[in-house]
Design a protein around this motif. Structure first.
Motif, PDB file in Angstrom:
ATOM      1  N   VAL A  43      14.240  24.822  15.240  1.00 15.07           N
ATOM      2  CA  VAL A  43      14.514  23.663  14.396  1.00 15.07           C
ATOM      3  C   VAL A  43      15.046  24.115  13.042  1.00 15.07           C
ATOM      4  O   VAL A  43      16.027  23.571  12.521  1.00 15.07           O
ATOM      5  CB  VAL A  43      13.254  22.800  14.227  1.00 15.07           C
ATOM      6  N   LYS A  44      14.420  25.135  12.464  1.00 17.86           N
ATOM      7  CA  LYS A  44      14.849  25.631  11.154  1.00 17.86           C
ATOM      8  C   LYS A  44      16.276  26.172  11.213  1.00 17.86           C
ATOM      9  O   LYS A  44      17.096  25.905  10.324  1.00 17.86           O
ATOM     10  CB  LYS A  44      13.903  26.721  10.655  1.00 17.86           C
ATOM     11  N   ALA A  45      16.587  26.936  12.263  1.00 16.71           N
ATOM     12  CA  ALA A  45      17.929  27.506  12.397  1.00 16.71           C
ATOM     13  C   ALA A  45      18.978  26.400  12.518  1.00 16.71           C
ATOM     14  O   ALA A  45      20.065  26.493  11.942  1.00 16.71           O
ATOM     15  CB  ALA A  45      17.987  28.428  13.613  1.00 16.71           C
ATOM     16  N   ALA A  46      18.645  25.349  13.262  1.00 17.22           N
ATOM     17  CA  ALA A  46      19.581  24.242  13.415  1.00 17.22           C
ATOM     18  C   ALA A  46      19.829  23.541  12.088  1.00 17.22           C
ATOM     19  O   ALA A  46      20.971  23.261  11.722  1.00 17.22           O
ATOM     20  CB  ALA A  46      19.062  23.252  14.457  1.00 17.22           C
ATOM     21  N   VAL A  47      18.758  23.259  11.343  1.00 16.16           N
ATOM     22  CA  VAL A  47      18.904  22.583  10.058  1.00 16.16           C
ATOM     23  C   VAL A  47      19.692  23.453   9.080  1.00 16.16           C
ATOM     24  O   VAL A  47      20.539  22.964   8.329  1.00 16.16           O
ATOM     25  CB  VAL A  47      17.529  22.207   9.470  1.00 16.16           C
ATOM     26  N   ASP A  48      19.442  24.760   9.103  1.00 18.68           N
ATOM     27  CA  ASP A  48      20.154  25.676   8.205  1.00 18.68           C
ATOM     28  C   ASP A  48      21.653  25.672   8.468  1.00 18.68           C
ATOM     29  O   ASP A  48      22.454  25.974   7.571  1.00 18.68           O
ATOM     30  CB  ASP A  48      19.611  27.102   8.344  1.00 18.68           C
ATOM     31  N   SER A  49      22.055  25.346   9.695  1.00 16.93           N
ATOM     32  CA  SER A  49      23.473  25.334  10.043  1.00 16.93           C
ATOM     33  C   SER A  49      24.130  23.982   9.755  1.00 16.93           C
ATOM     34  O   SER A  49      25.338  23.826   9.927  1.00 16.93           O
ATOM     35  CB  SER A  49      23.655  25.674  11.525  1.00 16.93           C
ATOM     36  N   LEU A  50      23.318  23.009   9.331  1.00 12.49           N
ATOM     37  CA  LEU A  50      23.814  21.673   9.027  1.00 12.49           C
ATOM     38  C   LEU A  50      23.847  21.458   7.515  1.00 12.49           C
ATOM     39  O   LEU A  50      23.613  22.378   6.740  1.00 12.49           O
ATOM     40  CB  LEU A  50      22.931  20.620   9.709  1.00 12.49           C
ATOM     41  N   ASP A  51      24.137  20.241   7.105  1.00 13.73           N
ATOM     42  CA  ASP A  51      24.107  19.872   5.692  1.00 13.73           C
ATOM     43  C   ASP A  51      22.653  19.689   5.275  1.00 13.73           C
ATOM     44  O   ASP A  51      22.040  18.659   5.564  1.00 13.73           O
ATOM     45  CB  ASP A  51      24.902  18.578   5.493  1.00 13.73           C
ATOM     46  N   ARG A  52      22.076  20.671   4.600  1.00 12.85           N
ATOM     47  CA  ARG A  52      20.651  20.652   4.315  1.00 12.85           C
ATOM     48  C   ARG A  52      20.251  19.570   3.325  1.00 12.85           C
ATOM     49  O   ARG A  52      19.075  19.233   3.207  1.00 12.85           O
ATOM     50  CB  ARG A  52      20.200  22.028   3.819  1.00 12.85           C
ATOM     51  N   GLU A  53      21.226  19.016   2.604  1.00  9.24           N
ATOM     52  CA  GLU A  53      20.920  17.898   1.704  1.00  9.24           C
ATOM     53  C   GLU A  53      20.692  16.607   2.488  1.00  9.24           C
ATOM     54  O   GLU A  53      19.978  15.722   2.034  1.00  9.24           O
ATOM     55  CB  GLU A  53      22.065  17.704   0.699  1.00  9.24           C
ATOM     56  N   ARG A  54      21.328  16.526   3.645  1.00 16.08           N
ATOM     57  CA  ARG A  54      21.285  15.281   4.409  1.00 16.08           C
ATOM     58  C   ARG A  54      20.618  15.441   5.772  1.00 16.08           C
ATOM     59  O   ARG A  54      20.566  14.482   6.553  1.00 16.08           O
ATOM     60  CB  ARG A  54      22.700  14.730   4.586  1.00 16.08           C
TER      61      ARG A  54
END
Length: 236
Positions: A43-54
């Motif tokens: 989950v963390k790796a996926a979020v890190d690859s996305l727009d972490r503000e949103r």
């Protein structure tokens, strides 16, 4: 499109595959997205690859109602609303019925069917508040049975029936409910490693575009059950 800007979506099983593809599309269109999975590192790796503000990640096992309740609390704490829920988490085990183990059966029923129920139960108060949208990701296996698919078919037939009945239950609250039934998708499902061999399949972002189309639909109209398949079959 402007009406959907900053709306909040929750996607179960969103750290890879279809869920991740949907998340990327909704983020690109200006929405805020929470994704969940059972594996914290994933989950963390996926979020890190996305727009972490949103984007945000939550660790949740959909077989546990308490996990889903905590996930919703975390989303509401950060953003104060929940507008779209996509019940996407799923597993598959394929074997003739006489070889299918009780454990495999239980894992599929728990994740694919009971998990969809848990996600709706946990998110329903927030969806009533927002007059939101609940979408399940089922499968063409929810209408087409096949050999070695008894357990998987049972869960996906169940998801389709559950979602359509829930659609009738929730219309009085102005909550829209749909189920998407994909055919072959280039995802990590069933231990597949997506690559060139999967170019003929539906791509995860294609399902994301379909979700976006549903969200843009005029509120007077509800496509309640959508079948989607590759345009052309694999040519070996």
């Amino acid at each position: 499109m402007e009406a959907l800007k900053d709306k909040v979506a929750y996607i179960t099983g969103g750290s890879k595959g279809i869920g991740y593809g949907i998340a990327r599309v909704l983020l690109d269109r200006g929405m805020r997205v929470a994704i969940s999975g059972r594996n914290e590192a994933g989950v963390k790796a996926a979020v890190d690859s996305l727009d972490r503000e949103r984007a945000m990640g939550v660790v949740s096992d959909v077989t546990q109602l308490e996990d889903e309740m905590e996930a919703v609390k975390a989303i509401l704490y950060r953003w104060g609303q929940l507008d779209v829920v996509i019940a996407n988490a799923g597993v598959g085990h394929f074997a003739p019925v006489d070889a299918l183990s009780e454990k495999q059966w239980g894992e599929m029923i728990g994740t694919n069917l009971t998990g969809v129920f848990h996600t709706l139960k946990a998110t329903l108060p927030a969806l009533k508040e927002s007059r939101g949208y609940y979408i399940t990701v089922a499968s063409l296996a929810g209408t087409n049975f096949f050999a070695s698919g008894a357990g998987y078919n049972a869960t996906k037939f169940g998801v389709v029936g559950f979602t359509q009945a829930a659609m009738l239950d929730l219309r009085p609250y102005d909550i829209k409910v749909s189920t998407i039934m994909p055919g072959s998708v280039a995802s990590h499902f069933n231990n597949n490693e997506p690559g060139e061999k999967d170019a003929w399949k539906i791509q995860p972002e294609d399902i994301g575009e379909l979700v976006w189309d549903l969200l843009k639909m005029h509120p007077r109209t509800l496509p309640s059950k959508i079948e989607v398949r590759p345009t052309r079959p694999d040519r070996k």
